[in-house]
Design a protein around this motif. Structure first.
Motif, PDB file in Angstrom:
ATOM      1  N   CYS A  88       0.843  -1.197   0.000  1.00  0.00           N
ATOM      2  CA  CYS A  88       0.000   0.000   0.000  1.00  0.00           C
ATOM      3  C   CYS A  88       0.875   1.243   0.000  1.00  0.00           C
ATOM      4  N   SER A  89       0.245   2.408   0.160  1.00  0.00           N
ATOM      5  CA  SER A  89       0.989   3.656   0.070  1.00  0.00           C
ATOM      6  C   SER A  89       2.060   3.787   1.146  1.00  0.00           C
ATOM      7  N   CYS A  90       1.856   3.151   2.294  1.00  0.00           N
ATOM      8  CA  CYS A  90       2.853   3.241   3.355  1.00  0.00           C
ATOM      9  C   CYS A  90       4.158   2.556   2.970  1.00  0.00           C
ATOM     10  N   SER A  91       4.105   1.685   1.961  1.00  0.00           N
ATOM     11  CA  SER A  91       5.310   1.005   1.487  1.00  0.00           C
ATOM     12  C   SER A  91       5.986   1.763   0.355  1.00  0.00           C
ATOM     13  N   SER A  92       5.422   2.905  -0.050  1.00  0.00           N
ATOM     14  CA  SER A  92       5.893   3.587  -1.251  1.00  0.00           C
ATOM     15  C   SER A  92       7.354   3.993  -1.161  1.00  0.00           C
ATOM     16  N   VAL A  93       7.739   4.617  -0.039  1.00  0.00           N
ATOM     17  CA  VAL A  93       9.095   5.136   0.066  1.00  0.00           C
ATOM     18  C   VAL A  93      10.150   4.029   0.070  1.00  0.00           C
ATOM     19  N   PRO A  94      10.046   2.998   0.942  1.00  0.00           N
ATOM     20  CA  PRO A  94      11.071   1.948   0.888  1.00  0.00           C
ATOM     21  C   PRO A  94      11.104   1.206  -0.433  1.00  0.00           C
ATOM     22  N   LEU A  95       9.939   0.987  -1.043  1.00  0.00           N
ATOM     23  CA  LEU A  95       9.914   0.332  -2.346  1.00  0.00           C
ATOM     24  C   LEU A  95      10.568   1.208  -3.405  1.00  0.00           C
ATOM     25  N   PHE A  96      10.255   2.493  -3.391  1.00  0.00           N
ATOM     26  CA  PHE A  96      10.837   3.414  -4.363  1.00  0.00           C
ATOM     27  C   PHE A  96      12.356   3.410  -4.241  1.00  0.00           C
ATOM     28  N   SER A 116      -0.038  -0.865  -7.763  1.00  0.00           N
ATOM     29  CA  SER A 116      -0.137  -1.652  -6.534  1.00  0.00           C
ATOM     30  C   SER A 116      -1.289  -1.242  -5.630  1.00  0.00           C
ATOM     31  N   PRO A 117      -1.466   0.050  -5.296  1.00  0.00           N
ATOM     32  CA  PRO A 117      -2.622   0.395  -4.447  1.00  0.00           C
ATOM     33  C   PRO A 117      -3.941   0.402  -5.199  1.00  0.00           C
ATOM     34  N   MET A 118      -3.923   0.725  -6.507  1.00  0.00           N
ATOM     35  CA  MET A 118      -5.170   0.842  -7.267  1.00  0.00           C
ATOM     36  C   MET A 118      -5.803  -0.505  -7.549  1.00  0.00           C
ATOM     37  N   ILE A 119      -4.973  -1.522  -7.803  1.00  0.00           N
ATOM     38  CA  ILE A 119      -5.509  -2.815  -8.244  1.00  0.00           C
ATOM     39  C   ILE A 119      -5.086  -3.893  -7.256  1.00  0.00           C
ATOM     40  N   ASN A 120      -5.106  -3.584  -5.977  1.00  0.00           N
ATOM     41  CA  ASN A 120      -4.739  -4.624  -5.022  1.00  0.00           C
ATOM     42  C   ASN A 120      -5.803  -5.717  -4.991  1.00  0.00           C
ATOM     43  N   GLU A 121      -5.353  -6.919  -4.706  1.00  0.00           N
ATOM     44  CA  GLU A 121      -6.198  -8.106  -4.823  1.00  0.00           C
ATOM     45  C   GLU A 121      -7.414  -8.076  -3.902  1.00  0.00           C
ATOM     46  N   VAL A 122      -7.296  -7.453  -2.734  1.00  0.00           N
ATOM     47  CA  VAL A 122      -8.444  -7.345  -1.835  1.00  0.00           C
ATOM     48  C   VAL A 122      -9.545  -6.514  -2.495  1.00  0.00           C
ATOM     49  N   ALA A 123      -9.154  -5.382  -3.085  1.00  0.00           N
ATOM     50  CA  ALA A 123     -10.131  -4.520  -3.746  1.00  0.00           C
ATOM     51  C   ALA A 123     -10.799  -5.229  -4.913  1.00  0.00           C
ATOM     52  N   VAL A 124     -10.020  -6.012  -5.665  1.00  0.00           N
ATOM     53  CA  VAL A 124     -10.583  -6.702  -6.822  1.00  0.00           C
ATOM     54  C   VAL A 124     -11.648  -7.705  -6.389  1.00  0.00           C
ATOM     55  N   VAL A 125     -11.359  -8.495  -5.358  1.00  0.00           N
ATOM     56  CA  VAL A 125     -12.321  -9.497  -4.892  1.00  0.00           C
ATOM     57  C   VAL A 125     -13.564  -8.831  -4.324  1.00  0.00           C
ATOM     58  N   VAL A 126     -13.364  -7.819  -3.477  1.00  0.00           N
ATOM     59  CA  VAL A 126     -14.513  -7.125  -2.885  1.00  0.00           C
ATOM     60  C   VAL A 126     -15.331  -6.425  -3.961  1.00  0.00           C
ATOM     61  N   LEU A 127     -14.654  -5.752  -4.884  1.00  0.00           N
ATOM     62  CA  LEU A 127     -15.346  -5.051  -5.955  1.00  0.00           C
ATOM     63  C   LEU A 127     -16.147  -6.020  -6.815  1.00  0.00           C
ATOM     64  N   GLY A 128     -15.550  -7.176  -7.124  1.00  0.00           N
ATOM     65  CA  GLY A 128     -16.243  -8.161  -7.944  1.00  0.00           C
ATOM     66  C   GLY A 128     -17.508  -8.686  -7.290  1.00  0.00           C
ATOM     67  N   THR A 129     -17.465  -8.898  -5.991  1.00  0.00           N
ATOM     68  CA  THR A 129     -18.632  -9.436  -5.292  1.00  0.00           C
ATOM     69  C   THR A 129     -19.690  -8.373  -5.031  1.00  0.00           C
ATOM     70  N   VAL A 130     -19.283  -7.109  -5.020  1.00  0.00           N
ATOM     71  CA  VAL A 130     -20.216  -6.035  -4.691  1.00  0.00           C
ATOM     72  C   VAL A 130     -20.893  -5.464  -5.934  1.00  0.00           C
ATOM     73  N   ILE A 131     -20.124  -5.179  -6.987  1.00  0.00           N
ATOM     74  CA  ILE A 131     -20.725  -4.510  -8.149  1.00  0.00           C
ATOM     75  C   ILE A 131     -20.630  -5.343  -9.424  1.00  0.00           C
ATOM     76  N   GLY A 132     -20.088  -6.559  -9.336  1.00  0.00           N
ATOM     77  CA  GLY A 132     -20.060  -7.421 -10.509  1.00  0.00           C
ATOM     78  C   GLY A 132     -18.691  -7.520 -11.145  1.00  0.00           C
ATOM     79  N   TRP A 133     -18.429  -8.680 -11.747  1.00  0.00           N
ATOM     80  CA  TRP A 133     -17.096  -8.951 -12.289  1.00  0.00           C
ATOM     81  C   TRP A 133     -16.837  -8.229 -13.596  1.00  0.00           C
ATOM     82  N   GLU A 134     -17.883  -7.922 -14.344  1.00  0.00           N
ATOM     83  CA  GLU A 134     -17.669  -7.217 -15.611  1.00  0.00           C
ATOM     84  C   GLU A 134     -17.113  -5.814 -15.366  1.00  0.00           C
ATOM     85  N   MET A 135     -17.733  -5.074 -14.437  1.00  0.00           N
ATOM     86  CA  MET A 135     -17.236  -3.741 -14.131  1.00  0.00           C
ATOM     87  C   MET A 135     -15.902  -3.790 -13.420  1.00  0.00           C
TER      88      MET A 135
END
Length: 321
Positions: A88-96, A116-135
């Motif tokens: 996530c964003s807190c890892s940005s500096v050491p990763l950079f 990394s923060p925009m398409i993290n796997e948690v968001a993808v799974v939650v988003l898919g179950t909430v608003i549909g896999w197509e979107m």
């Protein structure tokens, strides 16, 4: 699969609380209970599983996959690895710093930090179950393309000149990475620690997001969004991008808001750019990156992402309509 959470919301809202069905209050509370129970269940499960994955695929391995590759290949690898790694964003500096130290182009590094923060796997799974896999697929593909384009723009405009001098002076081996038990017991302990650390850090933002989504779902009439946020309103997309800048949330926290907006008829492009703006160009994200990038570089980068998001919003609104 998730009917249990709907049943739980039914019981708590209508039976235990005794709220009359089909009222604004009932709709809002039902939305809040169902999304809260569903999202936190998925958060715990997916973060634990990805904690196990992270114990195998460390930042050093990520760096090794990208190091030495041609720029075009490095952008592709960076956004792909960014999408499947839970940083996530807190890892940005050491990763950079670690990426630059390894000689990886700044463009590939920024592509990774966008994806990394925009398409993290948690968001993808939650988003898919909430608003549909197509979107959800639309969101993921768009995020990958924006990440690659952002990496290319970083190199094209030679924004490495805005990296703080001390970053270039760090020698290989100076960054000390923590070690942990690599047995399965150790990996499970590490994964559960990830759950406690990540949920402990973001739970308040998830609650805020669900509360806002519940209020929008229950109390804001559809006619309001039809008038001010329809695809016919040319200012809706830029305003969605600007609205996300002062907010702070990860992709998971903004999903309930996106769900409510889509339910009210807000176009998919407008909703997508709001999510991307909140996650990728929010002020807290850039406050963190300021430690390694000068203000001029952050201004150029934020401006580029804002323009890219506006283009994406208009494009998807046109395609869907």
């Amino acid at each position: 699969m998730f009917e249990f959470f709907t049943w739980l919301a039914d019981v708590l809202t209508y039976d235990i609380m005794g709220i009359e069905r089909a009222t604004k209050l009932a709709d809002a509370i039902h939305f809040f209970i169902e999304d809260t129970s569903k999202i936190f269940f998925l958060l715990t499960l997916i973060i634990f599983l990805m904690g196990l994955f992270r114990s195998i695929l460390s930042p050093e391995k990520i760096r090794g996959y990208i190091e030495g590759k041609p720029k075009g290949v490095s952008y592709f690898l960076a956004v792909g690895l960014g999408a499947v790694t839970p940083f996530c964003s807190c890892s940005s500096v050491p990763l950079f710093i670690g990426f630059v130290e390894a000689g990886i182009p700044v463009g590939a590094t920024m592509a990774f930090l966008i994806a990394s923060p925009m398409i993290n796997e948690v968001a993808v799974v939650v988003l898919g179950t909430v608003i549909g896999w197509e979107m959800t697929a639309i969101y993921v593909v768009t995020g990958l393309l924006v990440g690659m384009f952002g990496g290319w723009a970083t190199d094209f405009f030679k924004m490495e000149r805005y990296v703080e001098d001390y970053v270039w002076k760090i020698r290989t081996g100076q960054i000390v990475t923590p070690s942990y038990d690599t047995t399965w017991k150790g990996r499970i302990i590490f994964a559960w620690g990830e759950v406690k650390e990540i949920v402990g850090r973001i739970w308040k933002y998830v609650f805020i997001g669900i509360a806002i989504g519940a209020a929008l779902h229950g109390y804001v009439p559809t006619s309001f969004f039809a008038e001010y946020a329809s695809a016919d309103n040319l200012f809706a997309v830029p305003l969605a991008v600007l609205s996300g800048i002062p907010l702070y949330s990860n992709a998971t926290g903004v999903i309930p808001v996106a769900e409510a907006l889509l339910g009210k008829g807000v176009p998919i492009g407008t909703v997508i750019v709001l999510m991307m703006s909140v996650v990728a160009i929010s002020i807290p994200e850039f406050v963190i990156l300021r430690k390694v990038i000068r203000i001029q570089g952050l201004v150029y980068f934020a401006s580029f992402l804002a323009l890219a998001f506006i283009f994406v919003g208009y494009m998807f609104n046109a395609l869907v309509s």
